[in-house]
Design a protein around this motif. Structure first.
Motif, mmCIF file in Angstrom:
data_model
loop_
_atom_site.group_PDB
_atom_site.id
_atom_site.type_symbol
_atom_site.label_atom_id
_atom_site.label_comp_id
_atom_site.label_asym_id
_atom_site.label_seq_id
_atom_site.Cartn_x
_atom_site.Cartn_y
_atom_site.Cartn_z
ATOM 1 N N ILE A 229 -14.208 -6.831 21.355
ATOM 2 C CA ILE A 229 -13.697 -6.054 20.216
ATOM 3 C C ILE A 229 -14.824 -5.250 19.586
ATOM 4 N N SER A 232 -15.701 -2.291 21.774
ATOM 5 C CA SER A 232 -14.724 -1.210 21.640
ATOM 6 C C SER A 232 -15.022 -0.362 20.405
ATOM 7 N N LEU A 233 -15.352 -1.007 19.305
ATOM 8 C CA LEU A 233 -15.684 -0.278 18.072
ATOM 9 C C LEU A 233 -16.992 0.482 18.225
ATOM 10 N N THR A 236 -16.517 3.610 20.137
ATOM 11 C CA THR A 236 -15.907 4.595 19.245
ATOM 12 C C THR A 236 -16.989 5.327 18.454
ATOM 13 N N TYR A 269 -12.944 10.539 11.982
ATOM 14 C CA TYR A 269 -12.545 9.149 11.779
ATOM 15 C C TYR A 269 -12.095 8.857 10.350
ATOM 16 N N VAL A 361 -6.738 3.509 8.651
ATOM 17 C CA VAL A 361 -7.043 2.281 9.400
ATOM 18 C C VAL A 361 -6.268 2.258 10.712
ATOM 19 N N ILE A 362 -4.983 2.570 10.644
ATOM 20 C CA ILE A 362 -4.158 2.562 11.853
ATOM 21 C C ILE A 362 -4.654 3.612 12.842
ATOM 22 N N PHE A 364 -7.668 4.912 13.135
ATOM 23 C CA PHE A 364 -8.954 4.511 13.703
ATOM 24 C C PHE A 364 -8.750 3.447 14.790
ATOM 25 N N CYS A 365 -7.865 2.485 14.530
ATOM 26 C CA CYS A 365 -7.627 1.419 15.513
ATOM 27 C C CYS A 365 -7.006 1.976 16.793
ATOM 28 N N ILE A 366 -6.069 2.911 16.658
ATOM 29 C CA ILE A 366 -5.431 3.502 17.839
ATOM 30 C C ILE A 366 -6.444 4.309 18.648
ATOM 31 N N SER A 368 -9.685 3.923 18.703
ATOM 32 C CA SER A 368 -10.620 2.974 19.324
ATOM 33 C C SER A 368 -10.003 2.330 20.558
ATOM 34 N N PHE A 369 -8.737 1.958 20.455
ATOM 35 C CA PHE A 369 -8.044 1.350 21.594
ATOM 36 C C PHE A 369 -7.972 2.335 22.760
#
Length: 485
Positions: A229, A232-233, A236, A269, A361-362, A364-366, A368-369
């Protein structure tokens, strides 16, 4: 482009010759410097490919213009279409030759694969396509001066990884550069702001966290969920600092000669959703897809279903442009699907999911994924990495890899981790402040700060780069991530 002493010597010599020379001679010096640099960095293949594509585009633009003047619409349309199709075929043929052959069980001769792909091919072919399209649409008058056109195609700061420039804007800036003065305090401050911030992003952050990313992706099976995890960040952060850092550096270099380049990144971001993310990420590429694919397909003029289809097509092409392989296609489709979903949510009761802090937040997470597919070599690697991020699916447990062994953790020493963490914190702070002011950090520093605070920041960043930047003897010199595209 690598940060070696020879690179800085080249820049200094070119800068000196440029400012000594009379205005009318300057573009010849810049073209000679660009040809030398491309040959130096891209070897024979690099300069030959770019020269042929530049000549082809120049002639094609003139042909389209001649047919326009003669009001021969059929010939004009055919010339423009043939030019664009041939350029697109060269790009996707070169990219997808080996990949396409593997899908049908064939193989490409070794002497062909040994050639590789010319550096910057994706960028300058898209630039050439935009030129022909703009001439066809009468947005610009075709350039008749071959020196000016060659410099538009070959200008060395943008040759490798963009930005993808529009001909009209660039040639206008080129003409202004003939009157550029050596002593211009405002320009000097802007040059320093872009160069120092770009070097900080690249040498201090991107190249440092890139060590962790490479270490974990090479042996992902050895690490626990928290490490995957974290990686992954960090990727990014790495790809942003690498590419946006590159953009800031080349903008600063180009400004040394009085030539403005397009800003490619605007704090992406911090945006509230995926749609807005693409207004701040790789802006020149986003504009290209909007102007030359999305709008010609019908844009949003033919209903919501057609708009959704057009968006998916654009991002499918975007993924394919970045590389040959299903990983890039999946990456592009994730962004396409999320763009469609975002457009739908923004008009519903669930709009809070794509706005404000929740949306950030959502988003950024997408993003990054999705970067996992972009970084992984194969789909198997990507899905294996994602599986390892789930604690109940990872055989190594939660914390495997977070221990210090031989004074290193994931390739970095404890002090290196502190440097990375504090640098990322500074990056986040500067991006956050800049986002609120609708600027980027170099613009904030150069236009909104006073001389004293600006001088302190320059001195601080220069010291950090000199002491903690990863370059020089004993370090692996990392090329820019986007140079491979």
């Amino acid at each position: 482009m690598h940060f070696q002493i020879t690179t800085f010597c080249f820049l200094f010599l070119t800068f000196l010759l440029f400012h000594i020379a009379p205005g009318k001679i300057r573009r010849y010096i810049l073209l000679a410097a660009s040809v030398f640099f491309i040959y130096w960095q891209g070897k024979e293949l690099g300069i030959i490919a770019l020269a042929i594509i530049s000549l082809f585009t120049f002639i094609c633009g003139l042909l389209v213009s001649v047919f326009q003047k003669n009001k021969n619409m059929a010939a004009e349309k055919s010339a423009a279409a043939c030019g664009i199709i041939i350029l697109a075929a060269v790009l996707f043929g070169w990219k997808y030759l080996s990949f396409g052959a593997s899908l049908i069980g064939a193989s490409v001769p070794e002497r062909v694969t040994r050639l590789g792909m010319p550096i910057g091919l994706s960028f300058y072919i898209f630039q050439a396509i935009s030129y022909i399209a703009d001439v066809k649409l009468k947005k610009i008058v075709p350039e008749k001066n071959p020196i000016s056109f060659a410099l538009y195609m070959m200008w060395f700061p943008k040759w490798m990884s963009g930005p993808i420039e529009r001909a009209g804007d660039f040639i206008e800036n080129l003409e202004k550069s003939e009157r550029t003065k050596l002593f211009d305090f405002e320009r000097f401050i802007r040059v320093l702001s872009f160069l120092i911030w770009g070097l900080f992003m690249k040498l201090v952050i991107a190249d440092r966290v890139g060590i962790v990313v490479d270490t974990v992706f090479e042996q992902k099976e050895m690490y626990g969920s928290l490490v995957l995890i974290l990686t992954s960040l960090l990727y990014t952060i790495q790809i942003y600092c690498d590419f946006a850092g590159y953009t800031n550096i080349v903008i600063g270099i180009s400004l040394m000669f009085g030539i403005e380049l397009t800003q490619n990144f605007r704090t992406p971001y911090f945006t509230e959703n995926i749609v807005k993310f693409w207004r701040g990420w790789h802006i020149s590429l986003s504009n290209f897809f909007r102007n030359y694919i999305y709008i010609p397909l019908g844009g949003n003029r033919k209903g919501s279903a057609r708009k959704a289809l057009n968006i998916l097509i654009v991002f499918l092409v975007c993924g394919m442009w970045h590389g040959a392989g299903f990983t890039f296609i999946i990456w592009g489709l994730i962004h396409g699907i999320m763009n469609v979903i975002t457009n739908s949510l923004s008009k519903s009761k669930a709009a809070f999911l794509v706005k404000g802090m929740v949306g950030r937040v959502i988003s950024f997470c997408i993003v990054s994924f999705a970067w996992i597919f972009f970084r992984a070599d194969t789909l198997t690697d990507a899905f294996g990495f994602i599986k390892g991020m789930l604690p109940f699916m990872n055989a190594e447990g939660l914390r495997a890899g977070l221990q210090i062994e031989d004074k290193l953790m994931l390739g970095l020493s404890p002090i290196e981790w502190w440097i990375a963490g504090l640098s990322i914190a500074l990056l986040t702070l500067m991006d956050g402040v800049s986002y609120r002011k609708k600027l980027i950090p170099p613009e904030l520093i150069s236009s909104k700060w006073g001389d004293f605070s600006r001088g302190l920041m320059f001195a601080f960043l220069a010291l950090v780069i000199l002491v903690f930047g990863r370059y020089g003897a004993g370090e692996e010199i990392r090329s820019f991530v986007y140079a491979q595209f």
